[in-house]
Design a protein around this motif. Structure first.
Motif, short mmCIF file in Angstrom:
data_model
loop_
_atom_site.label_atom_id
_atom_site.label_comp_id
_atom_site.label_asym_id
_atom_site.label_seq_id
_atom_site.Cartn_x
_atom_site.Cartn_y
_atom_site.Cartn_z
N PRO A 15 0.77 -1.24 0.00
CA PRO A 15 0.00 0.00 0.00
C PRO A 15 0.81 1.30 0.00
O PRO A 15 0.25 2.37 -0.20
CB PRO A 15 -0.83 -0.11 1.28
CG PRO A 15 0.02 -0.95 2.19
CD PRO A 15 0.69 -1.95 1.29
N GLY A 16 2.10 1.23 0.24
CA GLY A 16 2.89 2.47 0.25
C GLY A 16 4.07 2.43 1.19
O GLY A 16 5.16 2.87 0.85
N ASP A 17 3.87 1.91 2.39
CA ASP A 17 4.97 1.76 3.34
C ASP A 17 5.95 0.74 2.77
O ASP A 17 5.57 -0.42 2.53
CB ASP A 17 4.40 1.27 4.68
CG ASP A 17 5.46 1.10 5.76
OD1 ASP A 17 6.67 1.08 5.43
OD2 ASP A 17 5.08 0.98 6.94
N LEU A 40 2.34 4.76 -7.73
CA LEU A 40 2.04 4.52 -6.32
C LEU A 40 3.10 3.68 -5.61
O LEU A 40 2.97 3.38 -4.43
CB LEU A 40 0.66 3.85 -6.18
CG LEU A 40 -0.54 4.71 -6.58
CD1 LEU A 40 -1.83 3.93 -6.44
CD2 LEU A 40 -0.61 6.00 -5.76
N VAL A 41 4.14 3.31 -6.33
CA VAL A 41 5.22 2.53 -5.73
C VAL A 41 6.17 3.47 -4.99
O VAL A 41 6.64 4.47 -5.55
CB VAL A 41 6.00 1.75 -6.81
CG1 VAL A 41 7.26 1.12 -6.22
CG2 VAL A 41 5.11 0.69 -7.45
N ASN A 42 6.45 3.17 -3.71
CA ASN A 42 7.40 3.97 -2.94
C ASN A 42 8.80 3.78 -3.53
O ASN A 42 9.27 2.65 -3.68
CB ASN A 42 7.39 3.52 -1.48
CG ASN A 42 8.11 4.48 -0.57
OD1 ASN A 42 9.23 4.89 -0.86
ND2 ASN A 42 7.49 4.83 0.54
N GLY A 90 1.63 -0.93 -7.28
CA GLY A 90 1.18 -0.68 -5.92
C GLY A 90 0.13 -1.70 -5.50
O GLY A 90 -0.58 -2.25 -6.34
N SER A 121 -4.14 -2.67 -0.46
CA SER A 121 -4.55 -1.51 0.33
C SER A 121 -5.98 -1.64 0.83
O SER A 121 -6.36 -1.03 1.83
CB SER A 121 -4.41 -0.23 -0.50
OG SER A 121 -5.24 -0.30 -1.65
N ASN A 199 -3.48 8.51 1.27
CA ASN A 199 -2.06 8.13 1.38
C ASN A 199 -1.84 7.09 2.49
O ASN A 199 -0.92 7.19 3.29
CB ASN A 199 -1.17 9.35 1.64
CG ASN A 199 -1.18 10.32 0.48
OD1 ASN A 199 -1.17 9.92 -0.68
ND2 ASN A 199 -1.19 11.62 0.78
N SER A 201 -0.86 4.25 4.92
CA SER A 201 0.39 3.60 5.34
C SER A 201 1.63 4.46 5.09
O SER A 201 2.73 4.08 5.47
CB SER A 201 0.59 2.23 4.65
OG SER A 201 1.16 2.35 3.37
N ARG A 202 1.47 5.62 4.49
CA ARG A 202 2.62 6.50 4.23
C ARG A 202 2.76 7.52 5.37
O ARG A 202 1.85 7.72 6.18
CB ARG A 202 2.43 7.23 2.89
CG ARG A 202 2.45 6.31 1.68
CD ARG A 202 2.13 7.09 0.41
NE ARG A 202 2.19 6.23 -0.76
CZ ARG A 202 3.22 6.15 -1.59
NH1 ARG A 202 4.28 6.89 -1.38
NH2 ARG A 202 3.19 5.34 -2.63
N GLU A 205 0.00 10.18 5.60
CA GLU A 205 -1.36 9.66 5.70
C GLU A 205 -2.28 10.64 6.42
O GLU A 205 -1.88 11.26 7.41
CB GLU A 205 -1.35 8.32 6.45
CG GLU A 205 -2.73 7.71 6.65
CD GLU A 205 -2.65 6.37 7.36
OE1 GLU A 205 -2.50 5.35 6.68
OE2 GLU A 205 -2.74 6.36 8.60
#
Length: 254
Positions: A15-17, A40-42, A90, A121, A199, A201-202, A205
């Motif tokens: 999901p982002g983290d 959406l990929v960190n 993502g 997510s 956003n 898990s980032r 958020e």
């Protein structure tokens, strides 16, 4: 460069983290010759693919770096010229992604295909805010719906979901929030609890919690927007229950 058999592996980045990338995903990234990654990929996740060529193929606010046909062709051409192509998406590539289409296209051209699931997510972002998508006595099932169809209309499944007792999780639905609210009001669910998480898990958020009647005002006040997840159902109240219990415990200690 040593010749390698052409291969495509779809990987879900979560999901982002970046810590929510799976161990298997990290191992496969380390083996990649080329990584095609989405918006959406960190970027931290890309560090696992230290020696790979990295190509951004995502979209931001409707602006496409590559059209889908071009992405498909890029997968095949790089697989045949470089070897192992990783398509990094993502969440999970098989949940509202076009991973299945990309896999089929690559297989038609003799590319070996594989899949590494990612943490979606749809369940993880609510969970990180202490919102379970199911809870005994509150919800026996949950619907995960893409709010906006490829024709840019609200999914008809939202209307069906509004008639159920299930938890409703809507992705890509912020542009249709007004229509969603109207549907639930027509079903007599104005008091149903809603959470919107942007956003998820980032580090940046943000969350807004209300009910069907108030959520549009809360979104406007907090200026919430995409990428965001809409969670509708009694389970959202679990978050407040946990917060109250934490507060009561602190007061008891003091």
């Amino acid at each position: 460069m040593h010749y390698r058999e052409p291969k495509l592996t779809l990987i879900g980045a979560g999901p982002g983290d970046p810590d929510l990338l799976t161990i298997k995903g990290a191992k496969v990234l380390a083996d990649a010759d080329v990584v095609l990654y989405d918006a959406l990929v960190n970027p931290i996740v890309l560090e696992h693919a230290q020696f790979a060529e990295k190509i951004f193929v995502g979209k931001r606010k409707g602006c496409y770096t590559y059209q889908q046909d071009q992405i498909n062709e890029l997968i095949v051409s790089r697989a045949h010229s470089h070897g192992h192509v990783v398509r990094l998406k993502g969440g999970d590539p098989f949940i509202f992604g076009r991973g299945a289409e990309e896999m089929e296209y690559a297989a038609k051209f003799g590319v070996e295909v594989a899949m590494v699931p990612g943490i979606s997510s749809s369940s993880s972002v609510p969970a990180l805010q202490n919102i379970p998508v199911t809870k005994r006595g509150a919800s026996e099932s949950f619907w995960v719906i893409a709010g906006t169809t490829k024709e840019h209309k609200l999914s008809r499944d939202v209307k069906l979901a509004a008639q159920s007792t299930a938890t409703i999780v809507i992705l890509m639905g912020m542009g249709k929030l007004g229509e969603i609210v109207s549907l639930f009001k027509r079903e007599g669910k104005s008091d149903t609890t809603v959470a919107i998480i942007q956003n998820g898990s980032r580090k940046d958020e943000r969350i807004g919690v209300g009910n069907i009647s108030t959520i549009e005002d809360i979104v406007a006040k907090r200026q919430l927007s995409n990428p965001a997840i809409i969670i509708i159902g009694e389970v959202v109240e679990h978050r407040e229950i946990i917060n109250e219990l934490k507060h009561s415990h602190r007061e008891a200690i003091v």
